[in-house]
Design a protein around this motif. Structure first.
Motif, PDB file in Angstrom:
ATOM      1  N   HIS A  21      11.192  -0.360   0.906  1.00 33.01           N
ATOM      2  CA  HIS A  21      10.353  -0.590  -0.265  1.00 33.01           C
ATOM      3  C   HIS A  21       8.913  -0.911   0.138  1.00 33.01           C
ATOM      4  CE1 HIS A  21      14.286  -0.889  -2.233  1.00 33.01           C
ATOM      5  NE2 HIS A  21      13.617  -0.494  -3.308  1.00 33.01           N
ATOM      6  N   LEU A  22       8.738  -1.615   1.235  1.00 34.15           N
ATOM      7  CA  LEU A  22       7.379  -1.899   1.703  1.00 34.15           C
ATOM      8  C   LEU A  22       6.685  -0.626   2.185  1.00 34.15           C
ATOM      9  CD1 LEU A  22       7.807  -5.308   3.538  1.00 34.15           C
ATOM     10  CD2 LEU A  22       6.753  -4.863   1.314  1.00 34.15           C
ATOM     11  N   SER A  23       7.459   0.306   2.739  1.00 35.50           N
ATOM     12  CA  SER A  23       6.850   1.582   3.134  1.00 35.50           C
ATOM     13  C   SER A  23       6.448   2.387   1.902  1.00 35.50           C
ATOM     14  CB  SER A  23       7.785   2.386   4.037  1.00 35.50           C
ATOM     15  OG  SER A  23       8.835   2.960   3.302  1.00 35.50           O
ATOM     16  N   LEU A  24       7.191   2.254   0.807  1.00 37.02           N
ATOM     17  CA  LEU A  24       6.780   2.899  -0.441  1.00 37.02           C
ATOM     18  C   LEU A  24       5.447   2.326  -0.927  1.00 37.02           C
ATOM     19  CD1 LEU A  24      10.102   3.102  -2.498  1.00 37.02           C
ATOM     20  CD2 LEU A  24       8.808   5.005  -1.559  1.00 37.02           C
ATOM     21  N   LEU A  25       5.327   0.996  -0.881  1.00 36.33           N
ATOM     22  CA  LEU A  25       4.075   0.361  -1.294  1.00 36.33           C
ATOM     23  C   LEU A  25       2.916   0.771  -0.392  1.00 36.33           C
ATOM     24  CD1 LEU A  25       5.275  -3.247  -2.140  1.00 36.33           C
ATOM     25  CD2 LEU A  25       4.403  -1.551  -3.725  1.00 36.33           C
ATOM     26  N   ALA A  26       3.147   0.745   0.907  1.00 39.04           N
ATOM     27  CA  ALA A  26       2.083   1.107   1.854  1.00 39.04           C
ATOM     28  C   ALA A  26       1.666   2.560   1.673  1.00 39.04           C
ATOM     29  CB  ALA A  26       2.550   0.857   3.281  1.00 39.04           C
ATOM     30  N   GLY A  27       2.622   3.450   1.523  1.00 41.15           N
ATOM     31  CA  GLY A  27       2.306   4.861   1.333  1.00 41.15           C
ATOM     32  C   GLY A  27       1.543   5.123   0.047  1.00 41.15           C
ATOM     33  N   LEU A  28       1.890   4.399  -0.997  1.00 39.02           N
ATOM     34  CA  LEU A  28       1.182   4.545  -2.264  1.00 39.02           C
ATOM     35  C   LEU A  28      -0.296   4.203  -2.105  1.00 39.02           C
ATOM     36  CD1 LEU A  28       1.654   5.021  -5.360  1.00 39.02           C
ATOM     37  CD2 LEU A  28       1.794   2.544  -5.521  1.00 39.02           C
ATOM     38  N   TRP A  29      -0.585   3.119  -1.431  1.00 36.52           N
ATOM     39  CA  TRP A  29      -1.982   2.695  -1.256  1.00 36.52           C
ATOM     40  C   TRP A  29      -2.696   3.524  -0.185  1.00 36.52           C
ATOM     41  CZ3 TRP A  29      -4.460   0.141  -4.794  1.00 36.52           C
ATOM     42  CH2 TRP A  29      -3.718  -0.574  -5.722  1.00 36.52           C
ATOM     43  N   ILE A  30      -1.968   4.038   0.801  1.00 40.55           N
ATOM     44  CA  ILE A  30      -2.583   4.961   1.762  1.00 40.55           C
ATOM     45  C   ILE A  30      -2.989   6.248   1.053  1.00 40.55           C
ATOM     46  CG2 ILE A  30      -2.084   6.435   3.771  1.00 40.55           C
ATOM     47  CD1 ILE A  30      -0.374   4.104   4.849  1.00 40.55           C
ATOM     48  N   GLY A  31      -2.144   6.728   0.140  1.00 41.70           N
ATOM     49  CA  GLY A  31      -2.484   7.916  -0.647  1.00 41.70           C
ATOM     50  C   GLY A  31      -3.705   7.689  -1.511  1.00 41.70           C
ATOM     51  N   SER A  32      -3.831   6.489  -2.068  1.00 43.91           N
ATOM     52  CA  SER A  32      -5.011   6.163  -2.863  1.00 43.91           C
ATOM     53  C   SER A  32      -6.268   6.171  -2.002  1.00 43.91           C
ATOM     54  CB  SER A  32      -4.831   4.790  -3.508  1.00 43.91           C
ATOM     55  OG  SER A  32      -6.020   4.355  -4.095  1.00 43.91           O
ATOM     56  N   PHE A  33      -6.177   5.594  -0.816  1.00 41.29           N
ATOM     57  CA  PHE A  33      -7.318   5.581   0.092  1.00 41.29           C
ATOM     58  C   PHE A  33      -7.667   6.995   0.549  1.00 41.29           C
ATOM     59  CE2 PHE A  33      -9.013   5.363   4.434  1.00 41.29           C
ATOM     60  CZ  PHE A  33     -10.179   4.660   4.179  1.00 41.29           C
ATOM     61  N   GLY A  34      -6.639   7.793   0.828  1.00 49.00           N
ATOM     62  CA  GLY A  34      -6.887   9.173   1.249  1.00 49.00           C
ATOM     63  C   GLY A  34      -7.557   9.992   0.169  1.00 49.00           C
ATOM     64  N   ALA A  35      -7.191   9.751  -1.081  1.00 46.75           N
ATOM     65  CA  ALA A  35      -7.820  10.488  -2.180  1.00 46.75           C
ATOM     66  C   ALA A  35      -9.271  10.069  -2.367  1.00 46.75           C
ATOM     67  CB  ALA A  35      -7.047  10.277  -3.469  1.00 46.75           C
ATOM     68  N   SER A  36      -9.582   8.817  -2.075  1.00 52.96           N
ATOM     69  CA  SER A  36     -10.975   8.389  -2.218  1.00 52.96           C
ATOM     70  C   SER A  36     -11.852   9.001  -1.134  1.00 52.96           C
ATOM     71  CB  SER A  36     -11.075   6.864  -2.168  1.00 52.96           C
ATOM     72  OG  SER A  36     -10.793   6.386  -0.878  1.00 52.96           O
ATOM     73  N   LYS A  37     -11.271   9.392  -0.015  1.00 54.48           N
ATOM     74  CA  LYS A  37     -12.022  10.036   1.066  1.00 54.48           C
ATOM     75  C   LYS A  37     -11.915  11.557   1.043  1.00 54.48           C
ATOM     76  CE  LYS A  37     -13.223   6.146   2.769  1.00 54.48           C
ATOM     77  NZ  LYS A  37     -14.584   5.689   2.543  1.00 54.48           N
ATOM     78  N   PHE A  38     -11.133  12.102   0.114  1.00 55.74           N
ATOM     79  CA  PHE A  38     -10.907  13.540   0.032  1.00 55.74           C
ATOM     80  C   PHE A  38     -12.176  14.212  -0.463  1.00 55.74           C
ATOM     81  CE2 PHE A  38      -8.790  17.243  -2.144  1.00 55.74           C
ATOM     82  CZ  PHE A  38      -8.348  17.838  -0.979  1.00 55.74           C
ATOM     83  N   PRO A  39     -12.735  15.169   0.282  1.00 56.55           N
ATOM     84  CA  PRO A  39     -14.036  15.728  -0.079  1.00 56.55           C
ATOM     85  C   PRO A  39     -14.023  16.640  -1.304  1.00 56.55           C
ATOM     86  CG  PRO A  39     -13.182  16.827   1.848  1.00 56.55           C
ATOM     87  CD  PRO A  39     -12.234  15.695   1.544  1.00 56.55           C
ATOM     88  N   LEU A  40     -12.884  17.195  -1.667  1.00 56.39           N
ATOM     89  CA  LEU A  40     -12.854  18.133  -2.791  1.00 56.39           C
ATOM     90  C   LEU A  40     -12.424  17.488  -4.099  1.00 56.39           C
ATOM     91  CD1 LEU A  40     -11.197  21.156  -0.980  1.00 56.39           C
ATOM     92  CD2 LEU A  40     -13.619  20.742  -1.405  1.00 56.39           C
ATOM     93  N   ALA A  41     -12.230  16.180  -4.106  1.00 52.30           N
ATOM     94  CA  ALA A  41     -11.799  15.489  -5.319  1.00 52.30           C
ATOM     95  C   ALA A  41     -12.938  15.374  -6.307  1.00 52.30           C
ATOM     96  CB  ALA A  41     -11.268  14.108  -4.966  1.00 52.30           C
ATOM     97  N   PRO A  42     -12.643  15.414  -7.601  1.00 53.11           N
ATOM     98  CA  PRO A  42     -13.702  15.242  -8.592  1.00 53.11           C
ATOM     99  C   PRO A  42     -14.253  13.835  -8.564  1.00 53.11           C
ATOM    100  CG  PRO A  42     -11.562  15.337  -9.650  1.00 53.11           C
ATOM    101  CD  PRO A  42     -11.340  15.622  -8.206  1.00 53.11           C
ATOM    102  N   MET A  43     -15.507  13.699  -8.942  1.00 54.73           N
ATOM    103  CA  MET A  43     -16.135  12.374  -8.939  1.00 54.73           C
ATOM    104  C   MET A  43     -16.096  11.777 -10.301  1.00 54.73           C
ATOM    105  SD  MET A  43     -17.709  12.051  -5.791  1.00 54.73           S
ATOM    106  CE  MET A  43     -18.507  10.904  -5.318  1.00 54.73           C
TER     107      MET A  43
END
Length: 129
Positions: free
Chosen positions: A107-129
């Motif tokens: 369950h902690l890996s689910l939480l960590a992965g969720l927030w890692i995905g959020s961080f990755g999306a904030s650094k994703f260059p093709l994401a809308p602003m």
């Protein structure tokens, strides 16, 4: 962005993120690795299943973050409450399929992965602003 649209996007991202998390973790635990359990699975299967659960939560966090256009963390907070609530519910009912530390780690890996995905999306260059 108007407050009405922000609430709509937050609700949509929360629902889609939660459903994708449920779908991907079910696929990785039950379909790809055939009902992974600490007591019956090999160590290699446990390791690969743990990595696939982490990857599925990263994808769900990334997806939810892209829907809310990267500046809103409410879907991730709500999904995190869902994960913690599920963990508490399963602990209270005694439905663990392995030792407490193993299930808590999942369950902690689910939480960590969720927030890692959020961080990755904030650094994703093709994401809308």
């Amino acid at each position: 962005m108007s407050p009405k649209n922000r609430v709509l996007l937050t609700a949509t991202a929360t629902i889609i993120g939660t459903l994708s998390l449920i779908l991907y973790t079910t696929l990785s635990r039950d379909v790809l690795f055939d009902n992974v359990s600490y007591c019956t699975s090999t160590s290699g299967t446990l390791m690969l299943s743990g990595m696939s659960v982490l990857l599925s939560s990263v994808v769900s966090g990334f997806l939810a973050s892209l829907i809310v256009v990267r500046d809103n963390t409410w879907p991730h907070i709500l999904i995190s409450f869902f994960i913690v609530g599920k963990m508490c519910f399963v602990a209270l009912c005694g439905e663990w399929s392995g030792p407490f530390w193993f299930e808590t780690g999942q369950h902690l890996s689910l939480l960590a992965g969720l927030w890692i995905g959020s961080f990755g999306a904030s650094k994703f260059p093709l994401a809308p602003m």
